[in-house]
Write an enzyme that holds these catalytic residues in place. Structure first.
Site: not given
Length: 316
Positions: A158, A11, A34, A89, A182
């Site tokens: 982040r 992905g 994959d 998600r 996380h």
């Protein structure tokens, strides 16, 4: 013998990780796998055609794998395997919503890693990462130091980026840290945050720091909400690739990762986001540093929240 790294899952996250690893030019081979027929081979061909432009020699090999382990022989001899397989998600979903569906995928991947790359160090990035790391260790039966998860490097990045933007300073002048899980029980560590060596608490009021902490905790969801489809992959892939690099170079770099904790910080028997020294055998050691009472109690709380869910994955 040249170095070999495998990325499972082609992905956006997996393919970008493979690209970064190839461009480091420290491996002989990057294998990208994959279950979608032809996709990894197409991506590998495309990446290989970028070699003359970017000036790297690492060969990328794309392999389609089947549900019964077909194709996994291509990962044989891998020094590191990065597991990105699983569903991302969607807006409004928590990482925990992915637990059951991704558990089946990660278990199957882990069993094939154990069969074909029994000496590999495994880096898990599939969500929910704390639980999937525990599951991958159970399914591979590898020593716990050879299976660890990616989260702290990303969450710390982040946090660092938010601090740098808030104070309008270069990112390299900011040192930050996040520990814990996380997700909801992430523990950003303001006491270990500095800007050009000055404590963050000298530069920003407590409520502003708390705002940045909350933004860090929701960092992934913020990206998901903006994208509408899929989830973050540029920063996450940079984090996973950097961890794989530390393993292959046996660098001893200290990074915040999801590692097996056994006594450190008074916490035992759980995979948790802590600082650890990374090398050829995976986790060389968990690095214990000073935390404030609040930060330590946050870490212990995270450990208990994760422990309960990690106990559940054994049956998935």
């Amino acid at each position: 013998m040249g170095k070999k790294v495998t990325v499972v899952g082609a992905g956006f996250y997996g393919s970008t990780t493979a690209q970064r690893l190839a461009e480091y030019d420290i491996f002989d081979t990057v294998v990208l796998t994959d279950i979608i027929d032809g996709k990894p081979a197409g991506l590998a061909l495309d990446m290989n055609q970028s070699r003359p432009i970017e000036g790297f020699e690492t060969k990328v090999v794309g392999v389609t794998t089947g549900t019964n382990g077909e194709g996994y022989e291509a990962i044989e001899g891998s020094d590191v395997v990065v597991v990105t397989a699983g569903l991302p998600r969607k807006p409004g979903m928590s990482r925990m919503d992915l637990l059951e569906v991704n558990a089946k995928i990660v278990r199957q991947v882990a069993e094939n890693i154990a069969k074909y790359a029994p000496n590999a160090v495994v880096i898990v990035v599939s969500n929910p990462v704390d639980e999937m790391t525990a599951l991958a260790q159970l399914a591979t039966q590898f020593p716990k130091n050879r299976v660890f998860g990616q989260a702290g490097v990303l969450d710390t990045a982040r946090f660092t980026n938010s601090i740098a933007e808030t104070l309008a300073v270069p990112v390299k002048s900011v040192k930050a840290l996040t520990l814990g899980s996380h997700g909801d029980t992430m523990v950003p560590v303001p006491s270990r945050c500095t800007v050009d060596g000055k404590p963050l608490s000298d530069l920003l009021p407590a409520e502003k720091i708390e705002e940045l902490v909350v933004r860090t905790r929701n960092g992934g969801a913020e990206v998901v909400a903006l994208l509408k489809t899929g989830s973050a992959y540029y920063a996450p892939s940079a984090a996973a690739a950097r961890m794989a690099k530390a393993v292959v170079e046996d660098s001893g770099a200290v990074l915040p990762v999801c590692a097996w904790v056994d006594g450190e910080y008074g916490i035992s028997g759980v995979y948790l986001g802590v600082e650890a020294q990374i090398g050829a055998e995976g986790i060389k050691k968990v690095v214990e540093d000073k935390l404030t009472d609040t930060e330590l109690s946050g870490l212990k709380e995270a450990a208990e929240a994760v422990r309960a869910k990690q106990a559940d994955v054994a049956s998935l």
